[in-house]
Design a protein around this motif. Sequence first.
Motif, short mmCIF file in Angstrom:
data_model
loop_
_atom_site.label_atom_id
_atom_site.label_comp_id
_atom_site.label_asym_id
_atom_site.label_seq_id
_atom_site.Cartn_x
_atom_site.Cartn_y
_atom_site.Cartn_z
N PRO A 107 -1.31 -5.19 -12.42
CA PRO A 107 -1.29 -5.04 -10.91
C PRO A 107 -0.05 -3.93 -10.63
O PRO A 107 -0.74 -3.56 -9.76
CB PRO A 107 -0.89 -6.56 -9.71
N GLU A 108 0.93 -3.97 -10.97
CA GLU A 108 2.20 -3.29 -10.85
C GLU A 108 1.45 -1.61 -10.74
O GLU A 108 2.42 -1.04 -9.37
CB GLU A 108 3.37 -3.81 -11.73
N PHE A 109 0.91 -1.56 -11.36
CA PHE A 109 0.51 -0.09 -12.45
C PHE A 109 -0.78 0.48 -11.20
O PHE A 109 -1.02 1.43 -10.51
CB PHE A 109 0.04 -0.26 -13.74
N GLU B 74 -2.92 -1.23 -8.11
CA GLU B 74 -3.16 -1.46 -7.12
C GLU B 74 -2.35 0.07 -6.02
O GLU B 74 -3.00 1.00 -5.66
CB GLU B 74 -1.74 -2.30 -5.98
N PRO B 75 -1.13 0.95 -6.40
CA PRO B 75 -0.70 1.82 -5.92
C PRO B 75 -1.98 3.04 -7.02
O PRO B 75 -1.99 3.94 -5.19
CB PRO B 75 0.42 2.44 -6.88
N CYS B 76 -2.66 3.08 -7.83
CA CYS B 76 -3.87 4.09 -7.79
C CYS B 76 -4.71 3.97 -7.09
O CYS B 76 -5.44 5.42 -7.17
CB CYS B 76 -4.18 3.70 -9.37
N PHE B 77 -5.26 2.77 -7.19
CA PHE B 77 -6.59 2.65 -5.89
C PHE B 77 -6.05 3.33 -4.47
O PHE B 77 -6.94 3.26 -3.76
CB PHE B 77 -7.06 1.70 -6.28
N LYS B 78 -4.80 2.96 -4.78
CA LYS B 78 -4.49 3.33 -3.24
C LYS B 78 -4.46 4.94 -2.67
O LYS B 78 -4.09 5.78 -1.51
CB LYS B 78 -3.03 3.03 -2.78
N LEU B 79 -4.21 5.45 -3.96
CA LEU B 79 -4.21 7.36 -3.77
C LEU B 79 -5.71 7.96 -3.17
O LEU B 79 -6.80 7.44 -3.59
CB LEU B 79 -3.75 7.70 -5.27
N LYS B 80 -5.82 9.05 -3.16
CA LYS B 80 -6.54 9.94 -2.52
C LYS B 80 -5.93 10.92 -3.41
O LYS B 80 -5.63 11.06 -4.49
CB LYS B 80 -6.61 10.52 -1.12
N VAL B 81 -7.13 11.41 -3.91
CA VAL B 81 -7.94 12.94 -5.33
C VAL B 81 -7.05 13.46 -4.63
O VAL B 81 -7.03 14.18 -3.67
CB VAL B 81 -9.37 12.92 -4.55
N THR C 195 6.60 -0.60 -13.20
CA THR C 195 6.18 -1.46 -13.84
C THR C 195 7.16 -2.10 -15.21
O THR C 195 8.48 -1.83 -14.95
CB THR C 195 5.04 -1.18 -14.54
N PRO C 196 7.04 -3.53 -16.30
CA PRO C 196 7.63 -4.17 -16.68
C PRO C 196 7.64 -3.15 -18.04
O PRO C 196 8.58 -2.91 -18.54
CB PRO C 196 6.70 -5.30 -17.33
N ILE C 197 6.94 -2.49 -17.86
CA ILE C 197 7.15 -1.28 -19.11
C ILE C 197 8.09 0.26 -18.92
O ILE C 197 8.46 0.72 -19.61
CB ILE C 197 5.69 -1.07 -19.70
N GLY C 198 7.99 0.69 -17.68
CA GLY C 198 8.52 1.56 -17.12
C GLY C 198 8.10 1.98 -16.42
O GLY C 198 8.07 1.29 -15.30
#
Length: 318
Positions: A236-238, A240-247, A256-259
């Motif tokens: 989710p941490e990765f 959710e922000p991706c889906f909020k972006l416009k092209v 995120t937990p990995i970086g």
Amino acid sequence: MKKFFVFLIFSLGIVNAKILDRIIATVNDQPIFYSEFKERLAPFLEQINENIKDEKEREKAIKKVRKDVLDSLIEEKVLLSEANKEKIKVTSSEIDQGIAELRGRFETEEDFQKELKKQKLTVDDLRKRVRDQLKVIKLIDMKVKAKVEIPSEEELKKFYQENEDKMVIGEQVRVKQIFFEFKKGTDKTELKEKARKVLALCKKHPEKFEEYARKFSDAPENAGDTGYFGRGEKIPEFEEPCFKLKVGEISDIIETPIGYHIVKCIGKKAPEKKNFEESREYIKNYLMTLNMEESYASYVRQLRDQATIKILDKSLIE
């Protein structure tokens, strides 16, 4: 099945001086050592301690994972015992191929040898472990996979009719990313400052995002292109922000937990309903996977019921 194979080889180390180890359970008189349990448990405990802050919830999660780990070790012993009973053979060339598959997961031979050393595995140890896991895979293929029937046309159509409203590919997004990994000993403050500087470059020169990904990312392959993915496919941490972006839009720093991640949206797809013909292969694979999982669970239950299982150290799961 290959993921299952690779996980088992490198998810638990072998302590060669087993005479100093203690036996915590037996399956058909075959021992399960504390070292196996401890090594298998370690990454789960690390994840729980990092992500669950509430003490009661953490204790509850640890208790569950300890039981799950012991169950998985018992299951593996039961399956290997049955494979030996069935006199399943594995050839030397098959073992060589299995080891080659493991080597292929590492960038260099040196990295592979370091992992063997870390896991305290000699070449002979590795060959024996690969042999045993290939025996189990062959057993499952023979006793479970080979007996799973292909769904009929009527079953496929019935499933589609009953789930037509779900035969929709949801919204999808595709991004490229610059990734800054939380490696062991990483100073997160310094790493975030590095990410900030790279983000400033990306905002100033968005057309050079791929160039910066190849130059600065800890995962530079294909400029960090994720391909299209839907909701629920990433953490989710990765996601959710991706889906909020416009092209064409570039994110701020995502943790995120990995970086840390800087992502650029390069494509979006609207939800799309699929007709029966377009859904046929998905439905077929879904039903076969479902049947396979049910058959496997039933087969393992049957073997466990027939096996002599003794848990000698019940404090580990209490």
